[in-house]
Design a protein around this motif. Structure first.
Motif, short mmCIF file in Angstrom:
data_model
loop_
_atom_site.label_atom_id
_atom_site.label_comp_id
_atom_site.label_asym_id
_atom_site.label_seq_id
_atom_site.Cartn_x
_atom_site.Cartn_y
_atom_site.Cartn_z
N MET B 134 0.83 -1.21 0.00
CA MET B 134 0.00 0.00 0.00
C MET B 134 0.86 1.26 0.00
O MET B 134 0.58 2.22 -0.71
N THR B 165 -5.71 5.16 -9.80
CA THR B 165 -5.35 5.21 -8.38
C THR B 165 -6.12 4.19 -7.54
O THR B 165 -5.50 3.37 -6.86
N PRO B 166 -7.46 4.18 -7.60
CA PRO B 166 -8.16 3.18 -6.79
C PRO B 166 -7.82 1.74 -7.20
O PRO B 166 -7.73 0.86 -6.35
N LEU B 169 -4.61 0.78 -5.57
CA LEU B 169 -4.77 0.51 -4.14
C LEU B 169 -5.46 -0.82 -3.91
O LEU B 169 -5.13 -1.56 -2.99
N PHE B 170 -6.42 -1.12 -4.77
CA PHE B 170 -7.12 -2.39 -4.64
C PHE B 170 -6.15 -3.55 -4.85
O PHE B 170 -6.15 -4.53 -4.10
N LYS B 174 -4.02 -6.76 -2.37
CA LYS B 174 -3.75 -8.17 -2.68
C LYS B 174 -2.25 -8.44 -2.66
O LYS B 174 -1.77 -9.38 -3.30
N ILE B 262 -13.94 -1.56 -10.31
CA ILE B 262 -12.55 -1.77 -9.89
C ILE B 262 -12.29 -3.24 -9.59
O ILE B 262 -11.28 -3.81 -10.00
N GLU B 263 -13.22 -3.85 -8.86
CA GLU B 263 -13.05 -5.25 -8.46
C GLU B 263 -12.95 -6.16 -9.68
O GLU B 263 -12.16 -7.09 -9.71
N ALA B 267 -9.71 -8.28 -10.90
CA ALA B 267 -9.77 -9.74 -11.06
C ALA B 267 -9.21 -10.14 -12.42
O ALA B 267 -8.50 -11.15 -12.54
#
Lengths: 280, 280
Positions: B134, B165-166, B169-170, B174, B262-263, B267
């Motif tokens: 992070m 950016t997000p 971070l996501f 991980k 984002i998710e 993935a």
């Protein structure tokens, strides 16, 4: 896998099947698996399994596996049933993580679920607010711009190594706008801090011994003498004292992060702010 | 709650009880609730319910509620049973989200679970790696320092408003070290980019119409004329073309984020990198 299997160690193959990303299913399975520290777990995750054809491909891939637990979050009933049938025929264990919630809501309301895949990731206002919050956290990390303190939902103050940055990002993921300020010796405290509602300010502190160990390790990693000023106990104590005085002056909520994970500290902050119900 | 209840709208009170943070339970319940867009849900989360006394306090708080679904992740069997007993006596629905996983692993291995609360948040090496990731993402966001590209596990390139950016971070969450570079017209591409293994580079793109709308809205929010160069379709197309040419030259994997959360994008990236099983 770099880790070797220990002799006689039991193995479980954890198969996670989701019609969406599968993160929640993964986390739930992991929460169960950590209760068995002596078992070796092989995780295999299959995201975006949105139709029967993709599901059959997963079955083909795992059909020869032994000691299998299949955990699934599938919205469509026929795919849930196909997974259960497959597991039973192949002597595998299974757990349906999502149906219980969906069926109970149906019982309470009499409403029919819409059976829409990936509905939780729909990009509504909440989603864009979350993205803004993350961008805010990066923009106002490390006291970069004092005007962030006045716009923030939460202001984190903390001595070094109190996880300000990851904590800011974790809270941003809960839609909170977070700015943080590191407190190093002789930090000038920006005037903006004194204008912030003290209820929004969180003072982060740590145990002197923990800070000392972290700093010594860091010095060693840099190939430096670990007994420098930076890791000296007297200076650590002075730094923590100065921070505690500031927290007292501000009248802010103080959290010692020494034996807390980011998640735990974040939960305390949200409880303090009265937003543990995600109402925001 | 700012939202008004619509006439005849059904209400469900979702009570989440966890002996840890309760995030996973919350997410699972939410994944079920979104299947009922016409129902109004009141979420109430009780984290850190680590003993019987705290559990009884929760029961006291919710005892008068109607239309209740209690979802719990509790490690200790006597607390699970207490929750089930309470729910039955008060005509509430309940769902035990965690026991199925724990019991099935027991069946497969014959091992006894250690019944340790919060075990998933133990701060092992993995935890500290995640914090480092992070901090890395924040340090090397927005192309701040080109040497980050060489150290990163993933390099994100993207035109503006592609959620770099997000997304960084996501992925950091991980345990991936991510650096990103915004591609604006006449961007100088740092030499380091050409030295990165193309497999690690992700080119983010978007639909011209989506970018146009986002930019128009932003201009309006700033009180500016929305038909400026920044939102002009020709310039958007030129920008996207330039980005696509660069992606082709680099031979990198390209993702259009237009209709992806984002998710979902994350993935896809993890699948592309071959780390969807969290082996890292």
């Amino acid at each position: 896998m770099t880790e070797e299997k220990k002799e006689n160690q039991k193995i479980v193959n954890l198969i996670i099947i989701s019609d969406s990303v599968g993160d929640t299913a993964f986390n739930m399975v992991q929460a169960g698996a950590v209760q068995y520290p002596d078992v070796k777990f092989n995780y295999r995750r299959y995201p975006f399994i949105t139709n029967r054809e993709k599901l059959e491909k997963v079955f083909n891939e795992i059909t020869e596996f032994e000691n299998v637990l299949i955990a699934f979050t599938l919205i469509h009933e026929d795919e849930q049933l196909a997974a259960i049938k497959f597991a039973r025929e192949h002597n595998m264990k299974y757990v349906d993580l999502l149906s219980g919630v969906i069926e109970n809501i149906h019982s309470l309301t009499g409403e029919e679920p819409k059976h829409e895949i990936g509905a939780v990731h729909h990009m509504g206002q909440n989603y864009f607010d979350r993205i803004s919050a993350m961008e805010f956290a990066v923009m106002y990390d490390d006291g970069k711009d004092p005007k962030g303190f006045l716009e923030a939902d939460v202001v984190l103050l903390g001595v070094s190594r109190t996880s300000k940055t990851p904590l800011s990002l974790f809270l941003a993921n809960k839609n909170l706008k977070v700015a943080n300020l590191p407190l190093v010796p002789q930090t000038h405290i920006p005037d903006e801090i004194y204008k912030v509602d003290p209820k929004k300010i969180i003072g982060l502190t740590n145990d002197p011994s923990v800070l000392n160990e972290i700093r010594r390790q860091r010095m060693i990693a840099y190939g430096l003498n670990p007994d420098t000023t930076y890791s000296n106990m007297d200076s650590i104590n002075a730094e923590l004292d100065a921070a505690n005085k500031l927290y007292k002056k501000l009248g802010c909520y103080v959290i010692n992060v020494a034996h807390r994970s980011i998640e735990e500290t974040a939960a305390l902050i949200m409880e303090h702010l009265g937003i543990d119900d995600y109402a925001k």
